[in-house]
Design a protein around this motif. Structure first.
Motif, mmCIF file in Angstrom:
data_model
loop_
_atom_site.group_PDB
_atom_site.id
_atom_site.type_symbol
_atom_site.label_atom_id
_atom_site.label_comp_id
_atom_site.label_asym_id
_atom_site.label_seq_id
_atom_site.Cartn_x
_atom_site.Cartn_y
_atom_site.Cartn_z
ATOM 1 N N ILE A 39 -3.776 -15.642 -9.848
ATOM 2 C CA ILE A 39 -2.719 -15.252 -8.902
ATOM 3 C C ILE A 39 -1.375 -15.578 -9.556
ATOM 4 C CG2 ILE A 39 -1.747 -15.645 -6.603
ATOM 5 C CD1 ILE A 39 -4.526 -16.806 -5.824
ATOM 6 N N SER A 40 -0.523 -14.569 -9.707
ATOM 7 C CA SER A 40 0.783 -14.845 -10.336
ATOM 8 C C SER A 40 1.810 -15.338 -9.313
ATOM 9 C CB SER A 40 1.300 -13.610 -11.073
ATOM 10 O OG SER A 40 1.576 -12.583 -10.150
ATOM 11 N N HIS A 41 1.792 -14.733 -8.101
ATOM 12 C CA HIS A 41 2.764 -15.120 -7.071
ATOM 13 C C HIS A 41 2.098 -15.145 -5.696
ATOM 14 C CE1 HIS A 41 5.347 -13.522 -10.268
ATOM 15 N NE2 HIS A 41 6.337 -14.236 -9.757
ATOM 16 N N ILE A 42 2.572 -16.005 -4.839
ATOM 17 C CA ILE A 42 2.230 -15.939 -3.419
ATOM 18 C C ILE A 42 3.557 -15.891 -2.665
ATOM 19 C CG2 ILE A 42 1.083 -17.023 -1.451
ATOM 20 C CD1 ILE A 42 -0.803 -18.433 -3.357
ATOM 21 N N ASN A 43 3.718 -14.851 -1.850
ATOM 22 C CA ASN A 43 4.977 -14.635 -1.119
ATOM 23 C C ASN A 43 6.184 -14.693 -2.059
ATOM 24 O OD1 ASN A 43 3.587 -14.345 1.237
ATOM 25 N ND2 ASN A 43 3.913 -16.447 1.916
ATOM 26 N N GLY A 44 6.025 -14.130 -3.248
ATOM 27 C CA GLY A 44 7.132 -14.063 -4.201
ATOM 28 C C GLY A 44 7.357 -15.334 -4.999
ATOM 29 N N GLU A 45 6.594 -16.390 -4.706
ATOM 30 C CA GLU A 45 6.774 -17.664 -5.417
ATOM 31 C C GLU A 45 5.736 -17.779 -6.535
ATOM 32 O OE1 GLU A 45 7.979 -21.743 -3.527
ATOM 33 O OE2 GLU A 45 5.807 -21.558 -3.363
ATOM 34 N N VAL A 46 6.195 -18.202 -7.708
ATOM 35 C CA VAL A 46 5.283 -18.339 -8.856
ATOM 36 C C VAL A 46 4.196 -19.374 -8.551
ATOM 37 C CG1 VAL A 46 5.127 -19.107 -11.265
ATOM 38 C CG2 VAL A 46 7.043 -17.688 -10.531
ATOM 39 N N LYS A 54 -7.645 -12.019 1.002
ATOM 40 C CA LYS A 54 -6.476 -11.544 0.244
ATOM 41 C C LYS A 54 -6.485 -12.123 -1.167
ATOM 42 C CE LYS A 54 -3.221 -10.519 3.889
ATOM 43 N NZ LYS A 54 -1.952 -10.883 4.527
ATOM 44 N N ALA A 55 -6.838 -13.388 -1.280
ATOM 45 C CA ALA A 55 -6.830 -14.038 -2.603
ATOM 46 C C ALA A 55 -7.897 -13.445 -3.503
ATOM 47 C CB ALA A 55 -7.048 -15.545 -2.439
ATOM 48 N N LYS A 56 -8.978 -12.986 -2.908
ATOM 49 C CA LYS A 56 -10.122 -12.519 -3.705
ATOM 50 C C LYS A 56 -9.764 -11.343 -4.614
ATOM 51 C CE LYS A 56 -14.879 -11.017 -3.520
ATOM 52 N NZ LYS A 56 -15.897 -10.308 -2.764
ATOM 53 N N LYS A 57 -8.740 -10.582 -4.232
ATOM 54 C CA LYS A 57 -8.389 -9.434 -5.084
ATOM 55 C C LYS A 57 -7.926 -9.899 -6.475
ATOM 56 C CE LYS A 57 -3.543 -8.723 -3.897
ATOM 57 N NZ LYS A 57 -2.486 -7.871 -3.450
ATOM 58 N N CYS A 58 -7.539 -11.162 -6.613
ATOM 59 C CA CYS A 58 -7.115 -11.701 -7.915
ATOM 60 C C CYS A 58 -8.254 -12.420 -8.636
ATOM 61 C CB CYS A 58 -5.948 -12.671 -7.733
ATOM 62 S SG CYS A 58 -4.526 -11.958 -6.892
ATOM 63 N N PHE A 59 -9.468 -12.296 -8.104
ATOM 64 C CA PHE A 59 -10.600 -12.977 -8.711
ATOM 65 C C PHE A 59 -11.295 -12.055 -9.706
ATOM 66 C CE2 PHE A 59 -15.076 -14.338 -8.827
ATOM 67 C CZ PHE A 59 -14.899 -15.651 -9.212
ATOM 68 N N ASP A 60 -11.618 -12.602 -10.860
ATOM 69 C CA ASP A 60 -12.226 -11.829 -11.949
ATOM 70 C C ASP A 60 -13.321 -12.706 -12.563
ATOM 71 O OD1 ASP A 60 -12.830 -10.527 -14.318
ATOM 72 O OD2 ASP A 60 -10.767 -10.495 -15.073
ATOM 73 N N THR A 61 -14.544 -12.222 -12.633
ATOM 74 C CA THR A 61 -15.633 -13.024 -13.218
ATOM 75 C C THR A 61 -15.407 -13.279 -14.707
ATOM 76 O OG1 THR A 61 -16.911 -11.051 -13.742
ATOM 77 C CG2 THR A 61 -17.352 -12.090 -11.591
ATOM 78 N N PRO A 68 2.141 -13.879 7.661
ATOM 79 C CA PRO A 68 1.371 -13.027 6.762
ATOM 80 C C PRO A 68 1.657 -13.413 5.315
ATOM 81 C CG PRO A 68 2.955 -11.744 8.052
ATOM 82 C CD PRO A 68 3.092 -13.160 8.473
ATOM 83 N N VAL A 69 0.657 -13.355 4.504
ATOM 84 C CA VAL A 69 0.798 -13.842 3.138
ATOM 85 C C VAL A 69 0.557 -12.714 2.156
ATOM 86 C CG1 VAL A 69 0.024 -15.597 1.514
ATOM 87 C CG2 VAL A 69 -0.179 -16.006 3.948
ATOM 88 N N GLU A 70 1.384 -12.677 1.122
ATOM 89 C CA GLU A 70 1.194 -11.632 0.115
ATOM 90 C C GLU A 70 0.851 -12.261 -1.235
ATOM 91 O OE1 GLU A 70 3.534 -8.134 -2.206
ATOM 92 O OE2 GLU A 70 4.613 -9.145 -0.572
ATOM 93 N N PHE A 71 -0.260 -11.806 -1.808
ATOM 94 C CA PHE A 71 -0.693 -12.310 -3.116
ATOM 95 C C PHE A 71 -0.434 -11.257 -4.183
ATOM 96 C CE2 PHE A 71 -3.175 -16.129 -2.118
ATOM 97 C CZ PHE A 71 -3.312 -16.015 -0.752
ATOM 98 N N ASN A 72 0.115 -11.681 -5.319
ATOM 99 C CA ASN A 72 0.218 -10.807 -6.494
ATOM 100 C C ASN A 72 -0.686 -11.363 -7.586
ATOM 101 O OD1 ASN A 72 3.299 -10.807 -5.305
ATOM 102 N ND2 ASN A 72 2.533 -8.811 -5.906
ATOM 103 N N CYS A 73 -1.442 -10.443 -8.194
ATOM 104 C CA CYS A 73 -2.403 -10.878 -9.222
ATOM 105 C C CYS A 73 -1.816 -10.627 -10.611
ATOM 106 C CB CYS A 73 -3.698 -10.073 -9.126
ATOM 107 S SG CYS A 73 -4.340 -9.972 -7.454
ATOM 108 N N ASP A 74 -2.375 -11.302 -11.606
ATOM 109 C CA ASP A 74 -2.036 -10.976 -12.989
ATOM 110 C C ASP A 74 -2.515 -9.551 -13.292
ATOM 111 O OD1 ASP A 74 -0.815 -13.340 -13.547
ATOM 112 O OD2 ASP A 74 -2.543 -14.271 -14.504
ATOM 113 N N GLN A 75 -1.836 -8.924 -14.243
ATOM 114 C CA GLN A 75 -2.138 -7.527 -14.582
ATOM 115 C C GLN A 75 -3.562 -7.342 -15.130
ATOM 116 O OE1 GLN A 75 0.388 -4.759 -14.895
ATOM 117 N NE2 GLN A 75 1.471 -6.037 -13.425
ATOM 118 N N ASN A 76 -4.085 -8.366 -15.755
ATOM 119 C CA ASN A 76 -5.357 -8.196 -16.472
ATOM 120 C C ASN A 76 -6.589 -8.535 -15.634
ATOM 121 O OD1 ASN A 76 -5.115 -10.931 -16.336
ATOM 122 N ND2 ASN A 76 -5.338 -11.334 -18.534
ATOM 123 N N VAL A 77 -6.461 -8.573 -14.304
ATOM 124 C CA VAL A 77 -7.626 -8.866 -13.454
ATOM 125 C C VAL A 77 -8.542 -7.631 -13.386
ATOM 126 C CG1 VAL A 77 -8.342 -9.326 -11.062
ATOM 127 C CG2 VAL A 77 -6.456 -10.627 -12.078
#
Ligand code: ZN
Length: 401
Positions: free
Chosen positions: A242-249, A116-123, A27-36
Motif C-alpha cells: 500500500i503506497s498511500h491511505i487517504n493520501g498519506e504515505v 479495500k486493503a486486499k486490492k494491494c495484496f500480491d502473493t 470512508p478510506v481510500e487505499f492506493n497500491c504500488d504500481q507493481n501489484v
C-alpha cells in the motif's frame, strides 16, 4: 511528577489516538504500488485468499503488540539504547514516537477495511524486482501455497549461487532446520493474537525469504552471511504493498527475521527507524543479546570533518559490555531511532541441534529517504571476521541523506 514536556508528549499522543480513532469511521481510500499483480483463476484466487487471511492475522498481531500496554499505558516499553552514554539502559514508550503512531493508525485502517486493503495484496508469485525463496523443499511440499508459488528454496540458492564454503555451510544449516526454528517460537503471555508459525503456517512457509547478506561482503562474517534471512509481509517489497491511505504515505514495513545461532550481526545503522520483538529463546542458560546506541552517543568518537563515528575498544566505557539480553520474556521490544548503531549477537549453540533467533521485525518510514542498511567496518581491517569486541567505524560521509 509530570513535567511540562511529558505533559505535552502525552497530550499529543492522545490527540493522535483520537484522530486515528475518528479516521476509522470515515470512508478510506487505499492506493497500491504500481507493481501489484492480482491472482487470476480459481486456484490462484483461493491461494491468494488464504495467504491474505494469514497476512491480516499477522498484521493484527503486530497492531496488538504496538497498542496493548506492556510497561506503558499503550504499547510496549521499548529499549532504545542499551547504553545511554552514562552506563544506563534507556527505555521509552514506543507509542510516543510519531512514526509508531502512524504505523498503528495505518494498521488499524487496514484491519478495519480488509476488503479495500486486499486490492494491494500480491502473493508475489510473479514478482520481478528480485528473487524470493521458500525455506526448504520439505516445507515447500507440505504447504499447498508454497507448492503453487514454486519459489526456489534457500538450500538450492546456497548450493547453486554461493562459492564460499563457510557461507554455504551456514546457509544449509539455516535452511534445513528452518521449520524446527519456527516451531520453537512463542508469544509473550500478555498477548492474545499468535503470530507464530504454530498458527500462521502458510504465511511463514510462503512469504518470500531473502538471504540478504549472502552476497554482501560488507557484512564481514561468513557464518552470519549464510545464517541470516528476512521476509517482508507488508511494505514496498512485501506481500501487501500500500503506497498511500487517504493520501498519506504508508511507511510501515513489517516482516520477520531469522538469525542462526553463534552468529554476530555486525554494528550497523540506517535512516529508517526500526523495531524488533524476539519470538524465540536460546536453549540452556545462554542468551541472545543486542546492542543499540544513538549515533551521537558519547560512547563513540565523532569525527566531524569526515562525518564518521568510531569505537576503538580503548575507551573508558566498554561498548561490548553493553549488549543486553533479548528474549520473549525479557527486554522483548526494541526500537531503534534514526541512524542508531545496533548489533545482534545470537547465542552459541549449547545442545546438539542448532538453534536460531526468530523475530518480528518492522520499519516505520520505508518510503522516505535512503533505506539502505550500512554495516560499520572493522577498525582493524586485517582482523577478518567481526566480533562484538572489535573496534569499528561507521562512515556517514559516504551517504547523502
Ligand atoms: Zn537495523
Amino acid at each position: 511528577m509530570i513535567n511540562y514536556a511529558n505533559f505535552l508528549k502525552l497530550f499529543f499522543s492522545l490527540a493522535a489516538w483520537l484522530v486515528s480513532g475518528l479516521a476509522l469511521c470515515k470512508p478510506v481510500e487505499f492506493n497500491c504500488d504500481q507493481n501489484v499483480n492480482k491472482a487470476e483463476g480459481l486456484e490462484a484466487k483461493n491461494h491468494e485468499e488464504q495467504l491474505w487471511l494469514e497476512t491480516l492475522s499477522y498484521l493484527s498481531g503486530v497492531y496488538e503488540i504496538l497498542t496493548v500496554g506492556n510497561g506503558c499505558s499503550a504499547g510496549p516499553l521499548a529499549v532504545v539504547q542499551t547504553n545511554d552514554g552514562n552506563n544506563g539502559i534507556q527505555r521509552n514508550c514506543a507509542i510516543e514516537y510519531e512514526d509508531i503512531q502512524k504505523t498503528v493508525k495505518h494498521l488499524g485502517l487496514i484491519i478495519n477495511n480488509p476488503q479495500k486493503a486486499k486490492k494491494c495484496f500480491d502473493t508475489q508469485k510473479d514478482y520481478s524486482e528480485f528473487q524470493l525463496y521458500s525455506p526448504n523443499k520439505k516445507m515447500k511440499k507440505a504447504s499447498p501455497i508454497s507448492n503453487w508459488l514454486d519459489r526456489p528454496t534457500l538450500d538450492e540458492y546456497f548450493e547453486e549461487n554461493i562459492e564460499n564454503t563457510l557461507i554455504i555451510k551456514a546457509g544449509l544449516e539455516l535452511s534445513q532446520n528452518f521449520e524446527r526454528f519456527l516451531e520453537s517460537t512463542t508469544m509473550p503471555e500478555y498477548l492474545d493474537v499468535d503470530i507464530t508459525h504454530k498458527t500462521l503456517k502458510e504465511l511463514w512457509s510462503s512469504v518470500g525469504w531473502l538471504p540478504f547478506y549472502a552476497e554482501n561482503s560488507d557484512a564481514i562474517n561468513s557464518r552470519f552471511r549464510g545464517g541470516y534471512v528476512y521476509a517482508e509481509v507488508m511494505g514496498p517489497w512485501g506481500l501487501l504493498r500500500i503506497s498511500h491511505i487517504n493520501g498519506e504515505v504508508v511507511g510501515a514495513e513489517i516482516g520477520m527475521t531469522v538469525q542462526l545461532n553463534d552468529t554476530f550481526y555486525p554494528y550497523h545503522y540506517h535512516h529508517p527507524q526500526e523495531f524488533y520483538m524476539p519470538l524465540s529463546s536460546p536453549q540452556c542458560n545462554s542468551t541472545n543479546k543486542f546492542f543499540v546506541a544513538h549515533w551521537d552517543s558519547k560512547l563513540f568518537d565523532y569525527n566531524k570533518e569526515d562525518n564518521e563515528i568510531s569505537f576503538d575498544g580503548d575507551k573508558s566505557i566498554d561498548v561490548p559490555a553493553w549488549f543486553i539480553t533479548q528474549a520473549p520474556d525479557a527486554a522483548n521490544f526494541t526500537y531503534f531511532e534514526r541512524n542508531a548503531v545496533h548489533a545482534f549477537k545470537v547465542a552459541e549453540n549449547c545442545a546438539s541441534e542448532s538453534t536460531a533467533l526468530v523475530s518480528l521485525w518492522g520499519r516505520t518510514t520505508s518510503r522516505n529517504n535512503n533505506q539502505t542498511t550500512r554495516i560499520c567496518s572493522l577498525e582493524q581491517k586485517s582482523s577478518g571476521e567481526a566480533s562484538s569486541d572489535d573496534g569499528f567505524v561507521c562512515r556517514f560521509e559516504k551517504y547523502s541523506y
